[in-house]
Design a protein around this motif. Structure first.
Motif, mmCIF file in Angstrom:
data_model
loop_
_atom_site.group_PDB
_atom_site.id
_atom_site.type_symbol
_atom_site.label_atom_id
_atom_site.label_comp_id
_atom_site.label_asym_id
_atom_site.label_seq_id
_atom_site.Cartn_x
_atom_site.Cartn_y
_atom_site.Cartn_z
ATOM 1 N N GLU A 41 0.840 -1.209 0.000
ATOM 2 C CA GLU A 41 0.000 0.000 0.000
ATOM 3 C C GLU A 41 0.871 1.252 0.000
ATOM 4 O OE1 GLU A 41 -3.489 2.071 2.754
ATOM 5 O OE2 GLU A 41 -3.153 -0.103 2.838
ATOM 6 N N TYR A 69 -0.396 -7.650 -7.102
ATOM 7 C CA TYR A 69 -1.079 -6.470 -6.567
ATOM 8 C C TYR A 69 -2.580 -6.488 -6.847
ATOM 9 C CZ TYR A 69 2.856 -3.638 -4.826
ATOM 10 O OH TYR A 69 3.905 -3.140 -4.091
ATOM 11 N N PRO A 70 -3.005 -6.894 -8.068
ATOM 12 C CA PRO A 70 -4.448 -6.931 -8.321
ATOM 13 C C PRO A 70 -5.193 -7.870 -7.370
ATOM 14 C CG PRO A 70 -3.252 -7.024 -10.373
ATOM 15 C CD PRO A 70 -2.240 -7.215 -9.291
ATOM 16 N N LYS A 71 -4.543 -8.942 -6.947
ATOM 17 C CA LYS A 71 -5.180 -9.876 -6.013
ATOM 18 C C LYS A 71 -5.177 -9.313 -4.598
ATOM 19 C CE LYS A 71 -3.538 -13.723 -8.863
ATOM 20 N NZ LYS A 71 -2.659 -14.913 -8.944
ATOM 21 N N PHE A 73 -5.167 -6.191 -3.706
ATOM 22 C CA PHE A 73 -6.044 -5.028 -3.572
ATOM 23 C C PHE A 73 -7.374 -5.197 -4.308
ATOM 24 C CE2 PHE A 73 -1.738 -3.331 -2.915
ATOM 25 C CZ PHE A 73 -1.915 -2.749 -1.672
ATOM 26 N N ASP A 74 -7.763 -6.429 -4.553
ATOM 27 C CA ASP A 74 -9.042 -6.695 -5.208
ATOM 28 C C ASP A 74 -10.191 -6.146 -4.359
ATOM 29 O OD1 ASP A 74 -10.845 -7.852 -7.095
ATOM 30 O OD2 ASP A 74 -11.194 -9.483 -5.666
ATOM 31 N N ASN A 75 -11.106 -5.442 -5.016
ATOM 32 C CA ASN A 75 -12.287 -4.887 -4.346
ATOM 33 C C ASN A 75 -11.916 -3.946 -3.197
ATOM 34 O OD1 ASN A 75 -15.092 -4.634 -4.165
ATOM 35 N ND2 ASN A 75 -15.226 -6.170 -2.535
ATOM 36 N N SER A 76 -10.819 -3.206 -3.395
ATOM 37 C CA SER A 76 -10.410 -2.237 -2.378
ATOM 38 C C SER A 76 -10.433 -0.834 -2.981
ATOM 39 C CB SER A 76 -8.996 -2.552 -1.882
ATOM 40 O OG SER A 76 -8.030 -2.123 -2.823
ATOM 41 N N SER A 77 -10.227 0.166 -2.128
ATOM 42 C CA SER A 77 -10.243 1.557 -2.590
ATOM 43 C C SER A 77 -9.045 1.881 -3.473
ATOM 44 C CB SER A 77 -10.253 2.510 -1.385
ATOM 45 O OG SER A 77 -9.099 2.310 -0.591
ATOM 46 N N HIS A 79 -7.957 -0.156 -5.876
ATOM 47 C CA HIS A 79 -8.052 -0.984 -7.078
ATOM 48 C C HIS A 79 -7.640 -0.219 -8.339
ATOM 49 C CE1 HIS A 79 -9.627 -3.935 -9.962
ATOM 50 N NE2 HIS A 79 -10.168 -2.901 -10.584
ATOM 51 N N ASN A 80 -8.188 0.967 -8.528
ATOM 52 C CA ASN A 80 -7.887 1.746 -9.735
ATOM 53 C C ASN A 80 -6.453 2.267 -9.739
ATOM 54 O OD1 ASN A 80 -10.410 1.393 -10.923
ATOM 55 N ND2 ASN A 80 -11.279 3.185 -9.902
ATOM 56 N N LYS A 83 -4.350 -0.639 -10.839
ATOM 57 C CA LYS A 83 -4.516 -0.843 -12.281
ATOM 58 C C LYS A 83 -3.668 0.146 -13.069
ATOM 59 C CE LYS A 83 -8.125 -1.181 -15.829
ATOM 60 N NZ LYS A 83 -9.589 -1.052 -16.084
#
Length: 221
Positions: A41, A69-71, A73-77, A79-80, A83
């Motif tokens: 983070e 990282y995508p896993k 921070f999946d469904n977290s603030s 996420h974008n 990405k």
């Protein structure tokens, strides 16, 4: 520093944040996922809100950012932000070849060399031809492929500690294949692999050296 020298030679303005820390991979691989997430983070927040590209002399770090990282921070603030960070993060050799369109850095190094494909570069970042294209343009360097070049060197982070005997045997196999080519130097994109192989080489007194790709590409100028 040699990576910075090469990037600046081709017009890049390089910023380095002295407050940045690890990408979080060691803790994650050791099973400390919560502790790792805190480090990840910090890395994301340090690099968000910017158009700057992130270039690392380690496919291991870039592979972790891209694939895990995508896993994390999946469904977290974040996420974008993750990405976006993934889309502008590059390993050094792929950045040179695929983004800057550079294969000749003007380097010269009269040596016989063999290249080691790190697992992270090959399997996580799909990097295979880029380092070789760069090495083939180094004046005086003779690049010789070793047998089983895509086989792991045995480091694998904590694998080398948990399974020491297997790790050493894999390093021995990699070094023997390098020696069979007649090479004087093993080159790779990842210092983790080179650290492991260098340790074995020194312990056994093997007539080989290790060099990171960035050091090769900054030689002779």
């Amino acid at each position: 520093m040699n990576m910075v020298r090469v990037l600046e030679k081709f017009g890049c303005s390089v910023d380095y944040d002295p407050e940045q820390t690890c990408c979080g991979q060691p803790a994650f691989n050791a099973g400390f996922w919560d502790e790792s997430k805190a480090v990840c983070e910090k890395f994301v927040k340090e690099n968000r809100g910017s158009d700057n590209l992130v270039v690392a002399p380690s496919a291991s770090c870039i592979g972790f950012v891209r694939n895990y990282y995508p896993k994390i921070f999946d469904n977290s603030s974040l996420h974008n932000d993750v990405k976006d960070l993934r889309s502008r993060s590059y390993e050094f050799s792929e950045f040179l070849v695929n983004v800057l369109k550079v294969t000749d850095t003007g380097a010269s190094l009269p040596v016989k060399a063999t290249y080691h494909d790190s697992c992270a570069a090959l399997r996580e970042c799909r990097i295979k031809s880029e380092p070789r294209k760069l090495l083939e343009q180094v004046r005086g360097l003779e690049l010789i492929e070793m047998a089983d070049v895509e086989t792991c060197c045995g480091f694998g982070g904590t694998f080398a500690i948990k399974y020491e005997a297997i790790s050493i045997a894999m390093a021995d196999q990699k070094v023997q294949h390098a020696l069979q080519t007649g090479a004087e130097v093993i080159v790779s994109t990842d210092l983790s692999c080179l650290m492991h192989l260098e340790g074995y080489i020194r312990q056994k007194g093997v007539p080989l050296k290790t060099m990171h790709l960035a050091d090769v590409l900054a030689s002779g100028w």
